[in-house]
Design a protein around this motif. Sequence first.
Motif, short mmCIF file in Angstrom:
data_model
loop_
_atom_site.label_atom_id
_atom_site.label_comp_id
_atom_site.label_asym_id
_atom_site.label_seq_id
_atom_site.Cartn_x
_atom_site.Cartn_y
_atom_site.Cartn_z
N THR A 192 10.62 6.60 1.55
CA THR A 192 11.14 7.66 2.40
C THR A 192 10.35 7.69 3.71
N THR A 193 11.02 8.08 4.77
CA THR A 193 10.39 8.19 6.08
C THR A 193 10.63 9.59 6.63
N PRO A 194 9.84 10.07 7.58
CA PRO A 194 8.70 9.40 8.20
C PRO A 194 7.52 9.28 7.23
N LEU A 195 6.76 8.19 7.40
CA LEU A 195 5.55 8.01 6.61
C LEU A 195 4.49 9.00 7.07
N PRO A 196 3.68 9.48 6.13
CA PRO A 196 2.63 10.43 6.53
C PRO A 196 1.43 9.71 7.16
N GLU A 197 0.60 10.44 7.83
CA GLU A 197 -0.64 9.88 8.38
C GLU A 197 -1.42 9.17 7.27
N GLY A 198 -1.86 7.95 7.55
CA GLY A 198 -2.61 7.19 6.55
C GLY A 198 -1.71 6.44 5.58
N VAL A 199 -0.43 6.75 5.60
CA VAL A 199 0.65 6.08 4.85
C VAL A 199 0.39 5.92 3.35
N LEU A 200 -0.45 6.77 2.78
CA LEU A 200 -0.80 6.59 1.37
C LEU A 200 0.01 7.49 0.44
N ASN A 201 0.21 8.71 0.84
CA ASN A 201 0.76 9.69 -0.09
C ASN A 201 2.15 10.19 0.29
N GLY A 202 3.02 9.23 0.65
CA GLY A 202 4.36 9.59 1.03
C GLY A 202 5.43 8.88 0.21
N ARG A 203 5.08 8.46 -1.01
CA ARG A 203 6.09 7.76 -1.82
C ARG A 203 7.16 8.75 -2.27
N GLY A 204 8.39 8.29 -2.22
CA GLY A 204 9.51 9.20 -2.43
C GLY A 204 9.93 9.33 -3.89
N ARG A 205 10.41 10.51 -4.23
CA ARG A 205 11.07 10.72 -5.53
C ARG A 205 12.17 9.68 -5.70
N LEU A 206 12.35 9.23 -6.93
CA LEU A 206 13.36 8.22 -7.22
C LEU A 206 14.74 8.73 -6.82
N GLU A 230 7.17 2.04 -15.22
CA GLU A 230 6.36 3.18 -14.80
C GLU A 230 6.91 3.79 -13.51
N VAL A 231 6.68 5.07 -13.36
CA VAL A 231 7.00 5.75 -12.10
C VAL A 231 5.66 6.16 -11.48
N GLU A 232 5.39 5.64 -10.31
CA GLU A 232 4.09 5.91 -9.68
C GLU A 232 4.31 6.47 -8.29
N LEU A 233 4.27 7.78 -8.16
CA LEU A 233 4.49 8.45 -6.89
C LEU A 233 3.20 9.08 -6.39
N PHE A 234 2.69 8.51 -5.31
CA PHE A 234 1.60 9.17 -4.59
C PHE A 234 2.27 10.09 -3.59
N ASN A 235 2.14 11.37 -3.77
CA ASN A 235 2.91 12.27 -2.92
C ASN A 235 2.27 13.66 -2.90
N ASP A 236 1.75 14.00 -1.75
CA ASP A 236 1.04 15.28 -1.61
C ASP A 236 1.93 16.46 -1.97
N ALA A 237 3.21 16.38 -1.61
CA ALA A 237 4.11 17.50 -1.89
C ALA A 237 4.31 17.65 -3.40
#
Lengths: 257, 257
Positions: A192-206, A230-237
């Motif tokens: 998903t975009t926009p990517l967050p600062e540092g691009v680490l924790n913006g992986r999108g829900r399936l 596996e489902v691996e979501l790094f996502n601050d939200a």
Amino acid sequence: MTVKQLPLPVLVEQCVRLGIPGIGLWREPVREYGAEAAAALVRDAGLTVTTLCRGGFFTTDGWEEDNRAAIDEAAALGTDTLVLVSGGLPAGSRDLPGARARIADAIGALAPYAGARGIRLAIEPLHPMYASDRCAISTLDQALDIAERFPAEQVGVTVDTYHLWWDENAPAAVERAAAGGRVHSFQLADWTTPLPEGVLNGRGRLGTGAIDLSWWAGLLERVGYTGPVEVELFNDALWARDGVEVLEETLEDFLKV
Amino acid sequence: MTVKQLPLPVLVEQCVRLGIPGIGLWREPVREYGAEAAAALVRDAGLTVTTLCRGGFFTTDGWEEDNRAAIDEAAALGTDTLVLVSGGLPAGSRDLPGARARIADAIGALAPYAGARGIRLAIEPLHPMYASDRCAISTLDQALDIAERFPAEQVGVTVDTYHLWWDENAPAAVERAAAGGRVHSFQLADWTTPLPEGVLNGRGRLGTGAIDLSWWAGLLERVGYTGPVEVELFNDALWARDGVEVLEETLEDFLKV
């Protein structure tokens, strides 16, 4: 990691309740809980530990001791797979081919140690946006070029849709990996975009992003992959929300795609 | 774009003062100033317009009219090269191969129009982190697979270090492009982390990041490239500073690498 806000016992209990048969664990919470205790907790609940994340970072000092410890922890947990995030450029270096050679050498040094303990190393190519600071292995073909130097029961690859979806050569590389028995881990996350600062924790829900996840799942099925997904979501939200709710929602998303 | 804070007449004056022989222009400031007036301003100062940025975005409606206009503007400016940023997935689509096919078709529709006006289209592969929303063409090989369907005087590629540095196949692709006379543009920017939110405006000053820019410059020299070398830094911090100071600093950085 998708629900890292959940303490391990709660995660295990909720997985059992929801019919999720296995969980991929990360080293930090496992160490906090104790590897033997975590192993017993998961095993007694009738679940499996699908993978341990992660070894790697071979381009920084201390990699060898740390990775042998990770292999030991994986064995103690009763999983058969340690995922590797290989590391980026050494500090101050601009020598990307050199970093890749160093990574291959390190994996060669660890492979027999892992194999002797029943642990398969799963080299994870990370998206090229991480090439400088997290992982110089950017494509599945690069990961396979290294893995294929060793027996498949020692070294294989991780197929993660988030990292590979853009690569037109990745589908053929998945076939190549499967033909050699080297798909040791399969992980889903959406782009998903926009990517967050540092691009680490913006992986999108399936199902919310750009990746045709059903197509990828079908590809892995066609090449004969029968291991865990596996489902691996790094996502601050997601991390800021109630973990049980996120777990339920993730399962629903998973079944849809 | 590196010093977009400078009005066109100031930019031209300062390039002359510093001995910078050419400038790559963007459509928006050219349209504001007027294409014919901009052409006269640059030409009368003894400079060349190295490229016009940019055409493309072929996966959104209205691409054809807009790109014909861009080709006309390039011809009016007296440059021979229009850089193409091809566009990402159409809204709501997850069909990346389909987007790539659509891009190839669009370029095919434009190539003769461009060639007839003395304009070379330069397909720019963008870093894979832009694949969904800006450019589905992520590698130099992909760009060449499209370009090679057409005469080299109609369609070639842009080699931009920021987008290609991570790709182990890119150096061979540069040789492939040069052998076919298709390196129509060469741009420098450095890779620095952490990336900013949106990952658009964090390109690094030359020499401050992970890319071995001297090596890339040497590669282009070895394959016989004798065209202009552009510096294209999208960088909020640089845009916030005095433009003349940034121009001077960029020239110093350029000469160092």
